[in-house]
Design a protein around this motif. Structure first.
Motif, PDB file in Angstrom:
ATOM      1  N   ARG A 105       0.852  -1.200   0.000  1.00 38.11           N
ATOM      2  CA  ARG A 105       0.000   0.000   0.000  1.00 38.11           C
ATOM      3  C   ARG A 105       0.879   1.237   0.000  1.00 38.11           C
ATOM      4  N   TYR A 106       0.382   2.241  -0.691  1.00 36.98           N
ATOM      5  CA  TYR A 106       1.136   3.493  -0.826  1.00 36.98           C
ATOM      6  C   TYR A 106       0.246   4.680  -0.525  1.00 36.98           C
ATOM      7  N   GLU A 107       0.839   5.701   0.055  1.00 39.69           N
ATOM      8  CA  GLU A 107       0.210   7.010   0.191  1.00 39.69           C
ATOM      9  C   GLU A 107       0.987   7.959  -0.689  1.00 39.69           C
ATOM     10  N   GLY A 108       0.294   8.899  -1.315  1.00 43.97           N
ATOM     11  CA  GLY A 108       0.969   9.861  -2.175  1.00 43.97           C
ATOM     12  C   GLY A 108       1.996  10.668  -1.412  1.00 43.97           C
ATOM     13  N   MET A 109       3.134  10.913  -2.048  1.00 40.21           N
ATOM     14  CA  MET A 109       4.213  11.670  -1.399  1.00 40.21           C
ATOM     15  C   MET A 109       3.767  13.102  -1.109  1.00 40.21           C
ATOM     16  N   SER A 110       3.071  13.723  -2.058  1.00 43.27           N
ATOM     17  CA  SER A 110       2.662  15.110  -1.866  1.00 43.27           C
ATOM     18  C   SER A 110       1.232  15.220  -1.361  1.00 43.27           C
ATOM     19  N   ASN A 111       0.431  14.178  -1.558  1.00 42.64           N
ATOM     20  CA  ASN A 111      -0.960  14.214  -1.120  1.00 42.64           C
ATOM     21  C   ASN A 111      -1.312  12.858  -0.524  1.00 42.64           C
ATOM     22  N   PRO A 112      -1.374  12.761   0.817  1.00 43.83           N
ATOM     23  CA  PRO A 112      -1.653  11.479   1.461  1.00 43.83           C
ATOM     24  C   PRO A 112      -2.997  10.863   1.069  1.00 43.83           C
ATOM     25  N   SER A 113      -3.906  11.649   0.492  1.00 43.61           N
ATOM     26  CA  SER A 113      -5.181  11.070   0.078  1.00 43.61           C
ATOM     27  C   SER A 113      -5.059  10.315  -1.240  1.00 43.61           C
ATOM     28  N   ASP A 114      -3.918  10.450  -1.934  1.00 41.39           N
ATOM     29  CA  ASP A 114      -3.646   9.648  -3.125  1.00 41.39           C
ATOM     30  C   ASP A 114      -3.135   8.296  -2.641  1.00 41.39           C
ATOM     31  N   MET A 115      -4.028   7.318  -2.567  1.00 43.21           N
ATOM     32  CA  MET A 115      -3.657   6.017  -2.029  1.00 43.21           C
ATOM     33  C   MET A 115      -3.818   4.956  -3.106  1.00 43.21           C
ATOM     34  N   SER A 116      -2.872   4.025  -3.139  1.00 43.76           N
ATOM     35  CA  SER A 116      -2.974   2.919  -4.076  1.00 43.76           C
ATOM     36  C   SER A 116      -2.485   1.649  -3.408  1.00 43.76           C
ATOM     37  N   ILE A 117      -2.847   0.536  -4.021  1.00 43.80           N
ATOM     38  CA  ILE A 117      -2.409  -0.765  -3.530  1.00 43.80           C
ATOM     39  C   ILE A 117      -1.955  -1.591  -4.726  1.00 43.80           C
ATOM     40  N   LEU A 118      -0.836  -2.257  -4.553  1.00 41.15           N
ATOM     41  CA  LEU A 118      -0.305  -3.156  -5.567  1.00 41.15           C
ATOM     42  C   LEU A 118      -0.519  -4.579  -5.063  1.00 41.15           C
ATOM     43  N   TYR A 119      -1.338  -5.326  -5.812  1.00 43.00           N
ATOM     44  CA  TYR A 119      -1.550  -6.737  -5.509  1.00 43.00           C
ATOM     45  C   TYR A 119      -0.605  -7.556  -6.377  1.00 43.00           C
ATOM     46  N   VAL A 120       0.060  -8.527  -5.780  1.00 45.47           N
ATOM     47  CA  VAL A 120       0.896  -9.472  -6.509  1.00 45.47           C
ATOM     48  C   VAL A 120       0.114 -10.779  -6.487  1.00 45.47           C
ATOM     49  N   ILE A 121      -0.242 -11.274  -7.687  1.00 44.96           N
ATOM     50  CA  ILE A 121      -1.182 -12.382  -7.734  1.00 44.96           C
ATOM     51  C   ILE A 121      -0.703 -13.545  -8.587  1.00 44.96           C
ATOM     52  N   GLU A 122      -1.233 -14.706  -8.236  1.00 44.44           N
ATOM     53  CA  GLU A 122      -1.046 -15.937  -8.990  1.00 44.44           C
ATOM     54  C   GLU A 122      -2.434 -16.527  -9.208  1.00 44.44           C
ATOM     55  N   THR A 123      -2.630 -17.173 -10.365  1.00 40.40           N
ATOM     56  CA  THR A 123      -3.934 -17.753 -10.666  1.00 40.40           C
ATOM     57  C   THR A 123      -3.832 -19.272 -10.749  1.00 40.40           C
ATOM     58  N   THR A 124      -4.977 -19.908 -10.775  1.00 42.90           N
ATOM     59  CA  THR A 124      -5.017 -21.368 -10.843  1.00 42.90           C
ATOM     60  C   THR A 124      -4.429 -21.900 -12.146  1.00 42.90           C
TER      61      THR A 124
END
Length: 114
Positions: free
Chosen positions: A55-74
Motif C-alpha cells: 500500500r502506498y500514500e501519495g508523497m505530496s498528497n496522502p489522500s492519493d492512495m494505491s495498492i499493488l496486488y501481486v497475484i497468482e492464478t489457478t
C-alpha cells in the motif's frame, strides 16, 4: 503496510522488481472477473491467490492512495494489479479483491520477506 523502504518509494519500483522474478501478467476486472489482458483468460475470486500486497500514500498528497496486488492464478498466470484504494477506489475492483477467500491471501511472495 505503508512502504517506507528507500528502494521502493513508488509503485513502479515494485512492479519492476516483481516482473524480474516472473510476475509479468497484467489484469483488468470486467464484470466481476479478473481478465488476463494478454491471454484473455478469466478468473473468479476463488481462482486468484494474493501472494503480496503493498500500500502506498501519495508523497505530496496522502489522500492519493494505491495498492499493488501481486497475484497468482489457478492456471499459473502470475502478475501484478495496481489500483486506487480509499475514497478514489474503483468499486468493482475493490469488490473483486474483497471476494478473494482469506485462505488465498498471504505474504508468501512478498519480496521484502526474502
Amino acid at each position: 503496510m505503508i512502504i517506507s523502504d528507500e528502494f521502493a518509494k513508488h509503485e513502479s519500483d515494485f512492479i519492476k522488481k516483481y516482473e524480474k522474478i516472473g510476475y509479468t501478467a497484467n489484469y483488468q476486472v470486467v464484470d466481476g472477473r479478473l481478465v488476463d489482458l494478454e491471454t484473455k483468460e478469466t478468473f473468479t475470486p476463488e481462482d486468484v491467490k494474493v501472494v503480496a500486497e503493498h500500500r502506498y500514500e501519495g508523497m505530496s498528497n496522502p489522500s492519493d492512495m494505491s495498492i499493488l496486488y501481486v497475484i497468482e492464478t489457478t492456471s499459473g498466470s502470475k502478475g501484478t494489479f495496481l489500483t486506487a484504494y480509499g475514497p478514489t477506489a474503483d468499486l468493482e475492483v475493490a469488490e473483486f479483491f474483497k471476494a478473494i477467500p482469506e485462505s488465498n491471501v498471504s505474504e508468501s511472495g512478498n519480496i521484502l520477506n526474502s
